[in-house]
Design a protein around this motif. Structure first.
Motif, short mmCIF file in Angstrom:
data_model
loop_
_atom_site.label_atom_id
_atom_site.label_comp_id
_atom_site.label_asym_id
_atom_site.label_seq_id
_atom_site.Cartn_x
_atom_site.Cartn_y
_atom_site.Cartn_z
N VAL A 257 0.69 -1.34 0.11
CA VAL A 257 0.03 0.05 -0.09
C VAL A 257 0.93 1.20 0.00
CG1 VAL A 257 -1.78 1.29 1.42
CG2 VAL A 257 -1.93 -1.17 1.15
N LEU A 261 0.64 4.25 -3.01
CA LEU A 261 0.37 5.38 -2.61
C LEU A 261 1.51 6.40 -2.91
CD1 LEU A 261 -1.59 5.23 0.92
CD2 LEU A 261 -2.39 5.06 -1.65
N GLU A 266 -4.25 5.72 -6.68
CA GLU A 266 -5.75 5.26 -5.73
C GLU A 266 -5.71 3.94 -5.49
OE1 GLU A 266 -8.38 6.16 -3.55
OE2 GLU A 266 -8.05 7.94 -4.97
N LEU A 267 -6.07 3.51 -4.30
CA LEU A 267 -6.27 2.06 -3.96
C LEU A 267 -7.63 1.76 -4.51
CD1 LEU A 267 -5.06 2.00 -0.38
CD2 LEU A 267 -3.73 1.50 -2.19
N SER A 272 -8.60 -1.35 -0.58
CA SER A 272 -8.82 -0.43 0.27
C SER A 272 -9.53 -1.30 1.48
CB SER A 272 -9.68 0.55 0.00
OG SER A 272 -10.24 1.36 1.11
N ASP A 297 0.12 7.00 6.15
CA ASP A 297 0.22 6.94 4.41
C ASP A 297 -1.10 7.15 3.63
OD1 ASP A 297 2.98 6.36 4.69
OD2 ASP A 297 2.73 4.19 4.33
N ARG A 298 -2.11 6.82 4.22
CA ARG A 298 -3.44 6.68 3.81
C ARG A 298 -4.00 8.24 4.00
NH1 ARG A 298 -7.19 1.70 4.81
NH2 ARG A 298 -8.37 2.69 2.91
N ASP A 302 -4.98 11.01 1.28
CA ASP A 302 -6.53 11.57 1.24
C ASP A 302 -6.01 13.24 1.05
OD1 ASP A 302 -7.52 9.26 1.32
OD2 ASP A 302 -7.79 9.30 3.36
N ARG A 314 -8.28 8.95 9.88
CA ARG A 314 -7.30 8.25 10.03
C ARG A 314 -6.08 8.46 10.87
NH1 ARG A 314 -8.67 4.75 5.69
NH2 ARG A 314 -9.60 6.02 3.99
#
Length: 754
Positions: A257, A261, A266-267, A272, A297-298, A302, A314
């Motif tokens: 992941v 990223l 995009e996942l 996801s 990371d996510r 975002d 998150r």
């Protein structure tokens, strides 16, 4: 509660602990609980449990050493490499140079664990030295042998440049081939692959890192989406036998992941969902740092795509993760990682809300309830390490000094030094291609056994020099890189680069990638296998191959040594005494009445074994009478150095004939007349020939030189010992260190001057 069950048909097995730990101090249940936690991959919890057991365990006892080894291995898997290095050093401390049985297993695993820890800390020289110590000891445990081989691959890769996926594949394949390891999915291979994939990501090759992480996850055969079911409490439960598989899945997916990223990709919906499951698993499986990093990371992704609300959620979840294992309060490297992570979380939170964040002062959470839990854990850690430091200041004193005094400890976040890489000029201009073994390699390995790992290195040396054949001279170059063998050769001024220069000058470069096999190499491999069997070894090592080379002066390896101006007789005695002596010493059984006559406490190992062989032979005869012919047979059974075949009889008391008494007494008199403290095989032969001891009379004794060699832990006397010995205090090692030919010449010179 969610019941998360994998679809795989088998589970990942962690390396089996060795040796078996039996403790009779009412701690059996706690030890079993700690071993269960280590067996399912809960390394942090296992480390804390083992530390608590050590604090309550009486010391010193035999099981105390194994407890330190178990704790070191658990700390290594937990990533606390400083503590692992300290505990493995403690487990090996006080061990004899040549341990046997269970002690040998402990020593090997301790040295190997310390090597792995030092490599992880960036000290590759210390890692290589520790690995050589582990590899030179013969031990009977196959799981331990496999453990050392994986660590050897890990140490090798720690010093290699890995910046592209091509280098990743090539270096990993080379390390596995060198150590005779398979690429079949296993805990060790997954662990090594994930570590190398992280290095790829750090070097900027996100595509290569993603592919490496994906391969690990794919081979696990897990289907998280098929077994995920949302429950009211949102918690996760994983069967114990599947926990390591899901932990590996979490680590691999987190890396994959992060790589995706980093490329601003995009996942997908499936990825996801899998990342959400991995985050929950990280919480459940004590992979807190991994879970927090994945959420960060996510959140950053975002923020970059205008989803501030999702990013803030998150970040909030990431801040809840904390490492409250007790040993973590002494692990400053881990605390630095957490401080960096919390600084990055603070920067991301500021970007999401626009509100200034307070400066980060602690690796642990700052909310009131979470801070209270962290403070309670720190207090328990302080009590535990206080007790451990009192129990063993040398081992646990440094850890107690590193213990964080409070939660707001000042932790420096200076950049870590870059990994030492090979210079660019040393890299080949074109990628190296892994070359398959020639068809004759199976024939060669069959002569020595498939567990001989030095023979393939001889092929590598021949290929490096561009020679059209592989012979004993290339085997010598491979053996010269082994730790113990290199040490013995260095004692005579023989270095591998010098030997390599000699071999390189003998032949032109052929340009072939499939060199031929010299039949003399096959014969040497068979001779080494015979030597290993006589010494009771379970595999042919570099030491056995070196003994085979020096035992036969007609092979090309011996010719290389002569070209380097080496004294082969001197080298043969040193090799036999150092490498074969420890194994043969275990066969040096009591000599009973014969030992009394000859003064057993003065015997060198060759003489001891020769007389023992004679007693074995006499014990097999009907009259059980030791005669002079039996002693002659024992002396003749010494083909080269200390390699004496096993006798046909069983050791026991025998009657001593008058001729045998005369020979034994004559051997003692010959040693006295020669001024030598040790009664050697040469003196036994003189007595059998009936030589007049008066011919060798006069001059100083070698007892002081033997004592000096014994204090160094050596099994042979050098000319330097003869020159430096000046006192007669103390008592030499038994068996007495044997005089090498050079030492005997130095002693003769000293006698002639006296």
């Amino acid at each position: 509660m969610t019941k998360l069950i994998g679809t795989r048909k088998w589970h990942i097995r962690l390396p089996a602990p060795a040796p078996r730990l039996r403790c009779g101090h009412d701690l059996g249940r706690r030890i079993r609980d700690a071993e269960r936690m280590a067996g399912i991959g809960l390394a942090d919890a296992a480390t804390d449990a083992y530390l608590a057991i050590i604090a309550d365990h009486p010391a010193p006892t035999p099981c105390d050493r194994i407890l330190r080894l178990r704790t070191a291995e658990a700390a290594r898997y937990a990533g606390d490499h400083t503590l692992a290095a300290e505990l493995s050093a403690a487990a090996a401390r006080g061990m004899p140079r040549d341990p046997i049985g269970r002690d040998a297993v402990i020593a090997v695993r301790a040295h190997a664990t310390r090597a792995a820890a030092r490599a992880a800390l960036g000290d590759l020289d210390a890692a290589a030295a520790g690995l050589r110590q582990a590899q030179r000891i013969t031990q009977p445990s196959r799981p331990t042998e496999r453990y050392v081989r994986w660590i050897a691959a890990e140490v090798r890769l720690a010093g290699r440049r890995i910046r592209t996926h091509h280098e990743f594949s090539e270096e990993l394949a080379g390390a596995l081939t060198e150590q005779k390891l398979t690429a079949r999915q296993s805990f060790e291979l997954d662990r090594l692959t994930i570590a190398l994939a992280r290095r790829l990501a750090e070097s900027g090759d996100q595509n290569g890192a993603e592919l490496a992480f994906w391969v690990v996850g794919e081979e696990l055969e897990l289907d998280p989406s098929a077994s995920w079911a949302e429950q009211p409490d949102g918690t996760v439960e994983v069967p114990a036998k599947h926990q390591q598989a899901w932990r590996t899945f979490t680590l691999a997916l987190a890396g994959e992941v992060a790589a995706m990223l980093a490329r601003d990709e995009e996942l997908s919906a499936d990825y996801s969902a899998a990342a959400d499951i991995a985050t929950e698993l990280a919480w459940y499986l004590d992979e807190d740092l991994t879970g927090a990093r994945m959420l960060l990371d996510r959140a950053r992704f975002d923020l970059g795509h205008g989803r501030a609300t999702q990013a803030a959620e998150r970040i909030r979840r990431a801040r809840r993760f904390a490492d409250l294992s007790l040993h973590a309060f002494t692990d400053q490297r881990r605390q630095i990682e957490w401080v960096r992570l919390r600084e990055q979380l603070a920067a991301a939170a500021h970007s999401a809300s626009g509100v200034a964040e307070p400066p980060v002062t602690s690796p642990w959470p700052v909310t009131a309830s979470e801070r209270e839990q962290a403070e309670a854990a720190r207090a328990r850690a302080e009590v535990l390490f206080d007790r451990l430091a009192v129990l063993d200041p040398e081992t646990f004193g440094p850890a107690r000094e590193r213990l964080a005094p409070n939660l707001d400890v000042a932790v420096t976040t200076e950049p870590e030094p870059e990994r030492e890489q090979e210079p660019e000029a040393a890299q080949p201009a074109v990628p190296r291609v892994h070359q398959p073994d020639p068809s004759w390699m199976e024939l060669l390995t069959a002569a020595a056994g498939d567990r001989c790992w030095t023979l393939p290195l001889a092929l590598d040396r021949a290929r490096e020099l561009g020679h059209g054949h592989v012979g004993p001279e290339h085997l010598l170059l491979a053996v010269a890189r082994d730790g113990d063998c290199a040490e013995i050769l260095a004692g005579l001024g023989l270095a591998e680069p010098d030997l390599r220069t000699i071999v390189a000058s003998w032949y032109d470069r052929s340009g072939t990638t499939a060199p031929d096999l010299d039949p003399h190499l096959t014969a040497l491999a068979g001779r080494a296998a015979t030597i290993a069997a006589r010494l009771g070894a379970t595999r042919v090592s570099a030491a056995h191959l070196l003994m085979a080379v020096v035992a036969d002066e007609r092979n090309a390896g011996a010719a290389v040594l002569r070209a380097a101006r080496a004294d082969l007789d001197e080298l043969r005695v040193r090799v036999d005494a150092t490498l074969a002596g420890p194994a043969l010493l275990r066969r040096a059984a009591p000599l009973f009445t014969a030992g009394v006559i000859v003064h057993q406490h003065r015997l060198t190992l060759p003489a001891w074994l020769a007389i023992g062989h004679a007693i074995d032979h006499a014990a097999a005869t009907p009259g059980r009478i030791l005669g002079a012919d039996d002693l002659a047979r024992g002396a003749d059974a010494y083909p080269s150095g200390v390699l004496i075949p096993a006798g046909s009889g069983s050791r026991g008391t025998v009657r001593i004939s008058h001729p045998a008494r005369v020979v034994l007494t004559g051997a003692r008199s010959a040693a006295d007349a020669a001024g030598e403290w040790g009664i050697d095989l040469e003196h036994l032969r003189r007595a059998l020939r009936g030589d007049d001891p008066a011919e060798h009379a006069g001059g100083p004794s070698t007892r002081a030189a033997c004592e000096r060699a014994a204090r160094r832990g050596e099994r042979f006397v050098t000319p330097e010992d003869i020159v430096a010995a000046a006192t007669h205090s103390g008592h030499p090692l038994m068996p007495v260190p044997v005089l090498t030919p050079a030492a005997r010449r130095a002693h003769a010179d000293a006698r002639s001057r006296s």
